[in-house]
Design a protein around this motif. Structure first.
Motif, PDB file in Angstrom:
ATOM      1  N   PHE A 166       0.829  -1.212   0.000  1.00 48.10           N
ATOM      2  CA  PHE A 166       0.000   0.000   0.000  1.00 48.10           C
ATOM      3  C   PHE A 166       0.859   1.256   0.000  1.00 48.10           C
ATOM      4  CE2 PHE A 166      -3.289  -2.959   1.265  1.00 48.10           C
ATOM      5  CZ  PHE A 166      -4.402  -2.457   0.626  1.00 48.10           C
ATOM      6  N   TRP A 167       1.970   1.213   0.742  1.00 47.42           N
ATOM      7  CA  TRP A 167       2.878   2.361   0.783  1.00 47.42           C
ATOM      8  C   TRP A 167       3.625   2.498  -0.541  1.00 47.42           C
ATOM      9  CZ3 TRP A 167       1.925   5.419   4.745  1.00 47.42           C
ATOM     10  CH2 TRP A 167       1.383   4.867   5.908  1.00 47.42           C
ATOM     11  N   ASP A 168       4.108   1.362  -1.064  1.00 44.49           N
ATOM     12  CA  ASP A 168       4.841   1.394  -2.333  1.00 44.49           C
ATOM     13  C   ASP A 168       3.979   1.947  -3.470  1.00 44.49           C
ATOM     14  OD1 ASP A 168       6.972   0.228  -0.990  1.00 44.49           O
ATOM     15  OD2 ASP A 168       6.609  -1.783  -1.801  1.00 44.49           O
ATOM     16  N   GLN A 169       2.689   1.652  -3.436  1.00 43.93           N
ATOM     17  CA  GLN A 169       1.759   2.114  -4.477  1.00 43.93           C
ATOM     18  C   GLN A 169       1.183   3.501  -4.151  1.00 43.93           C
ATOM     19  OE1 GLN A 169       1.039   0.408  -7.408  1.00 43.93           O
ATOM     20  NE2 GLN A 169       2.718  -0.894  -6.757  1.00 43.93           N
ATOM     21  N   ASP A 170       1.613   4.075  -3.026  1.00 41.83           N
ATOM     22  CA  ASP A 170       1.133   5.389  -2.571  1.00 41.83           C
ATOM     23  C   ASP A 170      -0.388   5.410  -2.461  1.00 41.83           C
ATOM     24  OD1 ASP A 170       1.461   7.947  -1.586  1.00 41.83           O
ATOM     25  OD2 ASP A 170       1.561   8.879  -3.568  1.00 41.83           O
ATOM     26  N   CYS A 171      -0.936   4.373  -1.821  1.00 38.83           N
ATOM     27  CA  CYS A 171      -2.389   4.222  -1.692  1.00 38.83           C
ATOM     28  C   CYS A 171      -2.857   4.256  -0.242  1.00 38.83           C
ATOM     29  CB  CYS A 171      -2.823   2.916  -2.359  1.00 38.83           C
ATOM     30  SG  CYS A 171      -2.672   2.949  -4.147  1.00 38.83           S
ATOM     31  N   VAL A 172      -2.203   5.071   0.580  1.00 35.98           N
ATOM     32  CA  VAL A 172      -2.621   5.238   1.966  1.00 35.98           C
ATOM     33  C   VAL A 172      -3.073   6.683   2.148  1.00 35.98           C
ATOM     34  CG1 VAL A 172      -1.912   5.186   4.385  1.00 35.98           C
ATOM     35  CG2 VAL A 172      -1.021   3.468   2.788  1.00 35.98           C
ATOM     36  N   GLY A 173      -4.320   6.860   2.567  1.00 34.68           N
ATOM     37  CA  GLY A 173      -4.808   8.196   2.871  1.00 34.68           C
ATOM     38  C   GLY A 173      -4.990   9.077   1.656  1.00 34.68           C
ATOM     39  N   LEU A 174      -5.434  10.279   1.942  1.00 28.52           N
ATOM     40  CA  LEU A 174      -5.697  11.266   0.895  1.00 28.52           C
ATOM     41  C   LEU A 174      -4.457  12.067   0.581  1.00 28.52           C
ATOM     42  CD1 LEU A 174      -9.095  12.612   2.267  1.00 28.52           C
ATOM     43  CD2 LEU A 174      -8.758  10.895   0.479  1.00 28.52           C
ATOM     44  N   ARG A 175      -4.297  12.412  -0.649  1.00 32.98           N
ATOM     45  CA  ARG A 175      -3.172  13.281  -1.080  1.00 32.98           C
ATOM     46  C   ARG A 175      -3.733  14.636  -1.446  1.00 32.98           C
ATOM     47  NH1 ARG A 175       1.714  11.695   0.534  1.00 32.98           N
ATOM     48  NH2 ARG A 175       1.966   9.501   0.155  1.00 32.98           N
ATOM     49  N   ASP A 176      -2.933  15.673  -1.196  1.00 34.49           N
ATOM     50  CA  ASP A 176      -3.287  17.034  -1.609  1.00 34.49           C
ATOM     51  C   ASP A 176      -2.991  17.152  -3.087  1.00 34.49           C
ATOM     52  OD1 ASP A 176      -3.704  19.679  -2.013  1.00 34.49           O
ATOM     53  OD2 ASP A 176      -2.171  20.382  -0.619  1.00 34.49           O
TER      54      ASP A 176
END
Length: 181
Positions: A167-177
């Motif tokens: 999930f971290w490697d795919q940048d799929c945790v939480g909302l991004r600005d």
């Protein structure tokens, strides 16, 4: 409608389903699904099928709960998708309930997710922070961080939820600005 385990022959249909359901973010979700399958070959991947067409998909993969006593094996529900023309007809709820039932039979104590609390509360999820769990990232809005405690759950099982590295490697945790890109 029939719910069953995803087969290798379903993968193209599942990927297309995520592209349709997630719109501009569809390809990112497809890449997450591929990476999660590689990372967790034992993942619970279910499809809903109607008239030999895949109309829904849900994926449950391994994660951890960093509890005071020890690390606890838990699951994360992500992603869930239903083909747009079949949304709001119970397909997603049926997939989630079926998956939770199977995970409960396997002794999984808890399932975590990031999602709309109005939707997931109907499926047995509750605000995780109110139950003693900590978010793995402050980018996850507190109401969206949810948990379903299953029959294997014990009161000492609280602490910080830890996503798998995928999930971290795919940048799929939480909302991004998105304005700062």
């Amino acid at each position: 409608m029939r719910v069953r385990d995803e087969l290798a022959t379903d993968r193209d249909a599942v990927h297309e389903l995520h592209r349709l359901a997630f719109g501009d973010h569809g390809e990112m979700v497809v890449e997450l699904v591929r990476a999660l399958r590689d990372d967790d070959p034992e993942a619970l991947s279910l499809v809903a099928e109607s008239e030999d067409e895949v109309i829904g998909h849900v994926l449950f993969t391994r994660s951890l709960l960093d509890a005071p006593r020890r690390l606890v094996q838990v699951q994360v529900l992500s992603p869930l998708a239903v083909t747009p023309q079949r949304q709001r007809r119970g397909v997603g709820g049926t997939l989630v309930r079926h998956g939770l039932r199977l995970l409960d039979e396997r002794g999984v104590p808890a399932v975590f997710l990031e999602g709309d609390p109005r939707y997931y509360a109907r499926l047995g999820f509750a605000a995780a922070e109110e139950l003693g769990f900590r978010r793995p990232s402050l980018r996850i809005p507190a109401p969206a961080f949810q948990v379903a405690r299953l029959s294997g759950y014990e009161p000492w099982m609280t602490g910080t939820f830890v996503y798998s590295a995928t999930f971290w490697d795919q940048d799929c945790v939480g909302l991004r600005d998105t304005d700062s890109d």
